[in-house]
Enzyme design. Structure first.
Site, short mmCIF file in Angstrom:
data_model
loop_
_atom_site.label_atom_id
_atom_site.label_comp_id
_atom_site.label_asym_id
_atom_site.label_seq_id
_atom_site.Cartn_x
_atom_site.Cartn_y
_atom_site.Cartn_z
N SER A 179 0.79 -1.23 0.00
CA SER A 179 0.00 0.00 0.00
C SER A 179 0.82 1.27 0.00
CB SER A 179 -0.95 0.01 1.20
OG SER A 179 -0.23 -0.05 2.42
N HIS A 207 -5.39 -3.49 -2.74
CA HIS A 207 -5.02 -2.49 -3.74
C HIS A 207 -4.86 -3.09 -5.13
CE1 HIS A 207 -4.39 0.93 -1.01
NE2 HIS A 207 -4.04 0.01 -0.13
N LYS A 239 -11.95 0.71 -2.67
CA LYS A 239 -10.85 1.28 -3.44
C LYS A 239 -11.25 1.28 -4.92
CE LYS A 239 -7.43 0.20 0.07
NZ LYS A 239 -8.38 -0.27 1.11
#
Length: 389
Positions: A179, A207, A239
């Site tokens: 991240s 992610h 996300k």
């Protein structure tokens, strides 16, 4: 005695954080998530969001949320096991399992809760956990709360040594995309090592989902890997999917074990059903609209080419996370402030979120960014003093 019993201790802590340029502050955004945001009364071009596909304020998702609320109301009203589990939740779990290619999936409120649940269930007390030193805080905390026998490694060679020394069994734990650095774990190597030593692999792909691999199916898919019962996925919906929540995708046995014994799943109210309806719509868009990933990777290419030409210290990341390393926390804060003065929002990330002496500007890119946005960012970065950039 009267007064605040915590004040003296906390003030000393606050003073230390301020002296070391590590004081954090929240800023109020008054607009939808988008490349251009309203922040504390300013209009800023933002490079801080994890909204990688530009879906967070998509009108189709807003409408899906409204439709879900009209059908199910606002709150779930109960935990999943006490009447809060709706048809919308179940359909989303089935869709996520099909997307990742696993027998089952299970929804959680956050990735943090999912990781706590996974290690609590899959790692008996004093069981072995092999964790990458750069893992997300939720994985680190989960291993601690599980009272695991923890072995940290820096790379594949370090993991090999740790597994060989420890003996058979345990669980390897890693981010899929790290991240803060943006690079990808070597998932095939991690999985092979884990299997060779009778261990499992827990992959936090928060992610990566929606961004990496065919149709954004994650880091294993990017390497051509199919479902393996030794591999447990965790992904988030807040996300690239632009919504909220998280999920675990794994074998039927692992998912059932979580339902039966994971306290972060059992003892919390279910996600709003309307959110599940919205997430279903987002998943369909993310799969169908491949151009979003194409646009995102073009922006990544443009930024990296320009940053390299400027001589900036960037890390070897091929993902939307593009850190510009500055080293000192004060320098990172100064660089962020200078960019803001030019109308750009690029927050500084400092220890303890990243290791000492690696404070940085964490540039995150979105499919909603344009070539002009990247050129504007690079032009602003070019104005930073040499001792800052």
């Amino acid at each position: 005695m009267t007064g605040d019993p915590f004040a003296n201790t906390l003030e000393r802590t606050f003073a230390r954080l301020r002296d070391q340029d590590l004081w954090r502050r929240r800023e109020r955004r008054s607009s939808p998530q988008a490349p251009s945001v309203q922040m504390e009364g300013e209009t800023l071009l933002s490079f801080s969001s994890n909204d990688y596909l530009g879906l967070a304020s998509d009108p189709r998702l807003v409408e899906a949320w409204c439709q879900g609320a009209r059908r199910y109301g606002v709150g779930a009203g109960a935990s999943h096991l006490l009447g809060g589990h709706t048809k919308a939740h179940h359909e989303l779990e089935e869709a996520l399992a099909a997307f990742v290619g696993t027998p089952r999936a299970l929804i959680f409120s956050t990735g943090y809760m999912a990781n706590l649940a996974l290690l609590a269930v899959l790692c008996p007390r004093h069981g072995r956990v092999f964790e990458d030193r750069r893992n997300h805080a939720s994985l680190i905390d989960a291993a601690g709360l599980a009272q695991a026998d923890r072995h940290r490694y820096r790379d594949v060679a370090g993991l090999r040594r740790a597994l060989t020394k420890a003996g058979s069994g345990g669980i390897v734990v890693s981010d899929g995309v790290f991240s803060m650095d943006g690079d990808m774990a070597d998932v095939p190597a991690l999985l092979t090592l884990a299997q060779t030593h009778g261990a499992g692999l827990l992959l936090d792909d928060a992610h990566a989902f929606g961004v990496v691999g065919p149709q954004g199916r994650g880091t294993p898919a990017a390497h051509g890997l199919g479902h393996d019962p030794a591999l447990v996925h965790m992904g988030t919906l807040g996300k690239a999917f632009g919504v909220f929540g998280a999920f675990v995708a794994a074998s039927a046995e692992v998912v059932e074990a979580l339902i039966q014994g994971a306290r972060p799943y059992i003892y919390t109210t279910a996600l709003p059903p309307a959110l599940a309806v919205c997430a279903m719509a987002s998943l369909a868009i993310a799969i169908a609209e491949e151009y979003r990933r194409a646009e995102l990777y073009e922006r990544i290419r443009e930024f990296r080419a320009g940053a390299t030409q400027l001589g900036l210290r960037i890390l070897p990341s091929s993902t939307p996370i593009q850190p510009v390393i500055l080293g000192d926390a004060g320098r990172a804060l100064d660089a962020s402030a200078r960019l803001r003065a030019q109308g750009l929002y690029v927050p500084a990330v400092r220890p303890p979120t990243v290791p000492a002496h690696t404070a940085r500007l964490r540039v995150t890119l979105s499919a909603a960014h344009t070539r002009d946005h990247i050129e504007r960012l690079l032009a602003a970065l070019a104005t930073l003093p040499r001792d800052t950039a």
